[in-house]
Design an enzyme around this catalytic site. Structure first.
Site, PDB file in Angstrom:
ATOM      1  N   HIS A  14      -7.367   7.732  11.844  1.00 18.86           N
ATOM      2  CA  HIS A  14      -6.871   6.353  11.836  1.00 18.86           C
ATOM      3  C   HIS A  14      -5.372   6.251  11.605  1.00 18.86           C
ATOM      4  CE1 HIS A  14     -11.242   5.098  10.743  1.00 18.86           C
ATOM      5  NE2 HIS A  14     -11.089   5.330  12.028  1.00 18.86           N
ATOM      6  N   CYS A  47       6.359  -0.723  22.736  1.00 22.00           N
ATOM      7  CA  CYS A  47       6.566   0.522  23.521  1.00 22.00           C
ATOM      8  C   CYS A  47       6.134   1.759  22.735  1.00 22.00           C
ATOM      9  CB  CYS A  47       8.041   0.645  23.933  1.00 22.00           C
ATOM     10  SG  CYS A  47       9.162   0.944  22.559  1.00 22.00           S
ATOM     11  N   ASN A  85     -20.377  11.024  -3.044  1.00 25.55           N
ATOM     12  CA  ASN A  85     -19.948   9.639  -3.218  1.00 25.55           C
ATOM     13  C   ASN A  85     -20.361   9.199  -4.619  1.00 25.55           C
ATOM     14  OD1 ASN A  85     -19.729   6.682  -2.889  1.00 25.55           O
ATOM     15  ND2 ASN A  85     -19.491   7.160  -0.709  1.00 25.55           N
ATOM     16  N   CYS A 102      12.431  -3.580  17.576  1.00 29.44           N
ATOM     17  CA  CYS A 102      12.662  -2.323  18.285  1.00 29.44           C
ATOM     18  C   CYS A 102      13.989  -2.402  19.063  1.00 29.44           C
ATOM     19  CB  CYS A 102      11.497  -2.083  19.254  1.00 29.44           C
ATOM     20  SG  CYS A 102      11.729  -0.696  20.374  1.00 29.44           S
ATOM     21  N   ASN A 158      -8.393   8.379   6.113  1.00 25.34           N
ATOM     22  CA  ASN A 158      -7.328   7.860   5.252  1.00 25.34           C
ATOM     23  C   ASN A 158      -5.983   7.955   5.952  1.00 25.34           C
ATOM     24  OD1 ASN A 158      -9.337   7.548   3.365  1.00 25.34           O
ATOM     25  ND2 ASN A 158      -8.875   9.467   2.281  1.00 25.34           N
ATOM     26  N   VAL A 159      -5.137   7.020   5.630  1.00 26.21           N
ATOM     27  CA  VAL A 159      -3.802   6.965   6.259  1.00 26.21           C
ATOM     28  C   VAL A 159      -2.719   7.308   5.242  1.00 26.21           C
ATOM     29  CG1 VAL A 159      -4.564   5.255   7.963  1.00 26.21           C
ATOM     30  CG2 VAL A 159      -3.603   4.463   5.782  1.00 26.21           C
ATOM     31  N   ARG A 180       0.844  -1.211   0.000  1.00 27.27           N
ATOM     32  CA  ARG A 180       0.000   0.000   0.000  1.00 27.27           C
ATOM     33  C   ARG A 180       0.873   1.253   0.000  1.00 27.27           C
ATOM     34  NH1 ARG A 180      -4.236  -0.609   4.719  1.00 27.27           N
ATOM     35  NH2 ARG A 180      -4.769   1.484   4.035  1.00 27.27           N
ATOM     36  N   CYS A 201      13.152  -2.233  23.003  1.00 26.03           N
ATOM     37  CA  CYS A 201      12.423  -3.263  23.782  1.00 26.03           C
ATOM     38  C   CYS A 201      12.265  -4.564  23.020  1.00 26.03           C
ATOM     39  CB  CYS A 201      11.041  -2.729  24.199  1.00 26.03           C
ATOM     40  SG  CYS A 201       9.833  -2.846  22.872  1.00 26.03           S
ATOM     41  N   SER A 255     -17.750   4.857   2.883  1.00 19.83           N
ATOM     42  CA  SER A 255     -18.914   3.963   2.925  1.00 19.83           C
ATOM     43  C   SER A 255     -19.668   4.137   4.237  1.00 19.83           C
ATOM     44  CB  SER A 255     -18.451   2.507   2.766  1.00 19.83           C
ATOM     45  OG  SER A 255     -17.472   2.208   3.764  1.00 19.83           O
TER      46      SER A 255
HETATM   47  C1  BV8 Z   1     -12.756   1.569  18.065  1.00 27.01           C
HETATM   48  C2  BV8 Z   1      -6.795   2.243   9.253  1.00 27.01           C
HETATM   49  C3  BV8 Z   1     -12.934   1.562  20.423  1.00 27.01           C
HETATM   50  C4  BV8 Z   1      -6.023   1.017   8.989  1.00 27.01           C
HETATM   51  C5  BV8 Z   1      -9.148   1.591   9.494  1.00 27.01           C
HETATM   52  C6  BV8 Z   1     -19.377   0.929  17.444  1.00 27.01           C
HETATM   53  C7  BV8 Z   1     -18.627   1.849  18.173  1.00 27.01           C
HETATM   54  C8  BV8 Z   1     -17.243   1.731  18.246  1.00 27.01           C
HETATM   55  C9  BV8 Z   1     -16.587   0.689  17.554  1.00 27.01           C
HETATM   56  C10 BV8 Z   1     -17.333  -0.214  16.835  1.00 27.01           C
HETATM   57  C11 BV8 Z   1     -18.702  -0.103  16.767  1.00 27.01           C
HETATM   58  N1  BV8 Z   1     -19.163  -1.131  16.007  1.00 27.01           N
HETATM   59  C12 BV8 Z   1     -18.128  -1.871  15.564  1.00 27.01           C
HETATM   60  C13 BV8 Z   1     -16.998  -1.348  16.064  1.00 27.01           C
HETATM   61  C14 BV8 Z   1     -15.668  -1.860  15.809  1.00 27.01           C
HETATM   62  C15 BV8 Z   1     -15.034  -1.250  14.559  1.00 27.01           C
HETATM   63  C16 BV8 Z   1     -15.993  -1.037  13.434  1.00 27.01           C
HETATM   64  O1  BV8 Z   1     -16.530   0.047  13.243  1.00 27.01           O
HETATM   65  N2  BV8 Z   1     -16.186  -2.087  12.640  1.00 27.01           N
HETATM   66  C17 BV8 Z   1     -17.016  -1.992  11.452  1.00 27.01           C
HETATM   67  C18 BV8 Z   1     -16.445  -2.906  10.360  1.00 27.01           C
HETATM   68  C19 BV8 Z   1     -18.435  -2.370  11.839  1.00 27.01           C
HETATM   69  N3  BV8 Z   1     -14.399  -0.009  14.899  1.00 27.01           N
HETATM   70  C20 BV8 Z   1     -13.156  -0.047  15.437  1.00 27.01           C
HETATM   71  O2  BV8 Z   1     -12.595  -1.088  15.735  1.00 27.01           O
HETATM   72  C21 BV8 Z   1     -12.483   1.273  15.694  1.00 27.01           C
HETATM   73  N4  BV8 Z   1     -11.965   1.290  17.033  1.00 27.01           N
HETATM   74  O3  BV8 Z   1     -13.918   1.770  17.932  1.00 27.01           O
HETATM   75  O4  BV8 Z   1     -12.108   1.596  19.296  1.00 27.01           O
HETATM   76  C22 BV8 Z   1     -13.098   0.110  20.712  1.00 27.01           C
HETATM   77  C23 BV8 Z   1     -12.001  -0.605  21.165  1.00 27.01           C
HETATM   78  C24 BV8 Z   1     -12.167  -1.955  21.470  1.00 27.01           C
HETATM   79  C25 BV8 Z   1     -13.417  -2.573  21.316  1.00 27.01           C
HETATM   80  C26 BV8 Z   1     -14.513  -1.838  20.826  1.00 27.01           C
HETATM   81  C27 BV8 Z   1     -14.354  -0.484  20.520  1.00 27.01           C
HETATM   82  C28 BV8 Z   1     -11.268   1.449  14.800  1.00 27.01           C
HETATM   83  C29 BV8 Z   1     -11.669   1.502  13.366  1.00 27.01           C
HETATM   84  C30 BV8 Z   1     -10.467   1.930  12.508  1.00 27.01           C
HETATM   85  C31 BV8 Z   1     -10.030   0.783  11.638  1.00 27.01           C
HETATM   86  N5  BV8 Z   1      -8.966   1.245  10.736  1.00 27.01           N
HETATM   87  N6  BV8 Z   1      -8.160   2.086   8.727  1.00 27.01           N
HETATM   88  C32 BV8 Z   1      -5.689   0.880   7.511  1.00 27.01           C
HETATM   89  O5  BV8 Z   1      -6.016   1.774   6.701  1.00 27.01           O
HETATM   90  O6  BV8 Z   1      -5.100  -0.153   7.186  1.00 27.01           O
HETATM   91  S1  BV8 Z   1     -10.669   1.402   8.830  1.00 27.01           S
HETATM   92  C33 BV8 Z   1     -10.696   1.766   7.165  1.00 27.01           C
HETATM   93  O7  BV8 Z   1     -11.938   1.343   6.636  1.00 27.01           O
HETATM   94  C34 BV8 Z   1     -10.701   3.238   6.853  1.00 27.01           C
HETATM   95  O8  BV8 Z   1      -9.826   3.953   7.655  1.00 27.01           O
HETATM   96  C35 BV8 Z   1     -12.125   3.653   7.013  1.00 27.01           C
HETATM   97  O9  BV8 Z   1     -12.361   4.132   8.314  1.00 27.01           O
HETATM   98  C36 BV8 Z   1     -12.867   2.355   6.874  1.00 27.01           C
HETATM   99  C37 BV8 Z   1     -13.894   2.408   5.789  1.00 27.01           C
HETATM  100  O10 BV8 Z   1     -13.232   2.752   4.659  1.00 27.01           O
HETATM  101  P1  BV8 Z   1     -13.703   3.972   3.728  1.00 27.01           P
HETATM  102  O11 BV8 Z   1     -12.709   5.050   3.884  1.00 27.01           O
HETATM  103  O12 BV8 Z   1     -15.123   4.327   3.905  1.00 27.01           O
HETATM  104  O13 BV8 Z   1     -13.477   3.254   2.348  1.00 27.01           O
HETATM  105  P2  BV8 Z   1     -14.430   2.158   1.667  1.00 27.01           P
HETATM  106  O14 BV8 Z   1     -13.585   1.427   0.682  1.00 27.01           O
HETATM  107  O15 BV8 Z   1     -15.197   1.394   2.684  1.00 27.01           O
HETATM  108  O16 BV8 Z   1     -15.471   3.076   0.897  1.00 27.01           O
HETATM  109  C38 BV8 Z   1     -15.011   3.949  -0.099  1.00 27.01           C
HETATM  110  C39 BV8 Z   1     -16.196   4.788  -0.517  1.00 27.01           C
HETATM  111  O17 BV8 Z   1     -15.762   5.721  -1.505  1.00 27.01           O
HETATM  112  C40 BV8 Z   1     -17.298   3.965  -1.142  1.00 27.01           C
HETATM  113  O18 BV8 Z   1     -18.537   4.379  -0.584  1.00 27.01           O
HETATM  114  C41 BV8 Z   1     -17.231   4.316  -2.626  1.00 27.01           C
HETATM  115  O19 BV8 Z   1     -18.506   4.331  -3.234  1.00 27.01           O
HETATM  116  C42 BV8 Z   1     -16.690   5.713  -2.571  1.00 27.01           C
HETATM  117  N7  BV8 Z   1     -15.911   6.143  -3.746  1.00 27.01           N
HETATM  118  C43 BV8 Z   1     -15.122   5.396  -4.547  1.00 27.01           C
HETATM  119  N8  BV8 Z   1     -14.554   6.196  -5.489  1.00 27.01           N
HETATM  120  C44 BV8 Z   1     -14.990   7.462  -5.249  1.00 27.01           C
HETATM  121  C45 BV8 Z   1     -15.860   7.444  -4.141  1.00 27.01           C
HETATM  122  N9  BV8 Z   1     -16.450   8.544  -3.657  1.00 27.01           N
HETATM  123  C46 BV8 Z   1     -16.193   9.715  -4.283  1.00 27.01           C
HETATM  124  N10 BV8 Z   1     -15.373   9.821  -5.362  1.00 27.01           N
HETATM  125  C47 BV8 Z   1     -14.763   8.727  -5.863  1.00 27.01           C
HETATM  126  N11 BV8 Z   1     -13.963   8.842  -6.930  1.00 27.01           N
HETATM  127 ZN    ZN Z   2       9.833  -0.932  21.628  1.00 25.83          ZN
END
Ligand code: BV8
Ligand code: ZN
Length: 246
Positions: free
Chosen positions: A117, A128, A211, A145, A100-101, A68, A148, A187
């Site tokens: 994120h 650490c 979108n 690391c 986005n990252v 990536r 550690c 999404s």
């Molecule tokens: C957390 C970084 C506390 C890594 C990512 C309720 C409350 C809290 C948490 C949860 C909850 N329910 C479930 C959870 C857990 C989970 C979650 O939400 N799961 C989902 C699957 C249900 N959330 C978490 O774990 C979060 N942490 O809440 O901590 C906690 C702690 C412990 C226990 C419980 C809670 C952390 C979530 C962060 C994960 N990291 N990314 C990496 O990048 O590798 S997520 C990653 O996917 C993205 O960062 C983004 O956030 C996510 C979705 O991606 P999108 O950016 O939306 O992209 P996607 O491909 O899905 O969609 C693209 C869109 O663009 C489409 O709609 C498409 O149509 C459109 N598009 C395409 N081309 C275009 C366009 N639009 C315009 N123009 C174009 N040209």
């Molecule tokens: Zn370390």
């Protein structure tokens, strides 16, 4: 294309908040989570972007992030990123909140970005959490690391992990205060980021989605603009430049 209400609101807005997702980087050539190919064809991002997957197979997850990073380093910000950087010069306050990252908003000239994120270009020790400079771009794991012995990982938020200290609070503050909230290229499935548009709307903001297709959020916004961010955003800033007098 844009409603009169939105164009009028843009003229007088004092604070705009923007939440972006992978769709904003799609036109630069960075695959989104859902339409990606390669490693992503065989795995769902949730299966790779989590700590257990990393500890179970650090080489695989590291290879995924290296791939990536290589793609991201080979592309440029697109007109959508640049339009968002422009808007910050046309409205008194713009808060850019990104999921986005890839760092493309920074490269397009945006400042004051809330990276909910993390950032793929930063690497930390998984134990650490000190920041580590990548020794070289390679498929193999970075050396452990030096202080550690922990495994080195990308400084991104994985599923099940908490967001960076203060990031969500700053994003929520902007959602509470803004006049217009844009949800662009996401999404709207991942929480707690996906809750921000509703927070903004509950506090009186005019919520706009941009979108290429309808999403889980589309029925809960004031205006849903279907089209590529790289085309619609420059059109929006052009209209803004035409009419904004201050
Ligand atoms: C957390 C970084 C506390 C890594 C990512 C309720 C409350 C809290 C948490 C949860 C909850 N329910 C479930 C959870 C857990 C989970 C979650 O939400 N799961 C989902 C699957 C249900 N959330 C978490 O774990 C979060 N942490 O809440 O901590 C906690 C702690 C412990 C226990 C419980 C809670 C952390 C979530 C962060 C994960 N990291 N990314 C990496 O990048 O590798 S997520 C990653 O996917 C993205 O960062 C983004 O956030 C996510 C979705 O991606 P999108 O950016 O939306 O992209 P996607 O491909 O899905 O969609 C693209 C869109 O663009 C489409 O709609 C498409 O149509 C459109 N598009 C395409 N081309 C275009 C366009 N639009 C315009 N123009 C174009 N040209
Ligand atoms: Zn370390």
């Amino acid at each position: 294309m844009f409603s009169t209400h939105l164009l009028n609101a843009l003229q007088t807005a004092r604070h705009i908040a923007v939440l972006t997702g992978a769709g904003v980087s799609a036109e630069s050539g960075v695959p989104t989570f859902r339409t990606a190919d390669g490693l992503w064809k065989r795995f769902k991002p949730e299966e790779l972007a989590n700590f257990d997957a990393f500890m179970a197979d650090p080489e695989l997850v590291t290879a995924w992030y290296n791939e990536r990073r290589r793609i991201i380093n080979s592309v440029e910000p697109n007109p959508g990123h640049r339009a968002l950087a422009d808007i910050a010069h046309l409205v008194p306050a713009v808060t850019l909140i990104t999921q986005n990252v890839d760092g493309l908003h920074q490269r397009a000239g945006s400042r004051d970005i809330i990276e909910l994120h993390g950032n793929i270009h930063r690497n930390i020790c998984s134990r650490c959490r000190i920041e580590v400079q990548l020794e070289m771009e390679s498929e193999v794991l970075q050396p452990p690391c030096t202080s550690c012995g922990g495994l080195i990982r990308p400084d991104v938020v994985w599923f099940g992990e908490f967001l960076p200290e203060g990031a969500m609070a700053a994003a929520e503050k902007a959602a509470l205060d803004c006049d217009i909230f844009f949800s662009i290229g996401t999404s709207a499935l991942v929480y707690p980021a996906a809750a921000l548009p509703a927070t903004a709307r509950q506090h009186g903001a005019y919520v706009v989605e941009i979108n290429t297709e309808r999403t889980a959020l589309s029925d809960h916004v004031d205006e849903c603009l279907i089209g590529p961010a790289g085309q619609l955003l420059p059109m929006l800033t052009d209209r803004l430049k035409e009419n904004r007098t201050d």
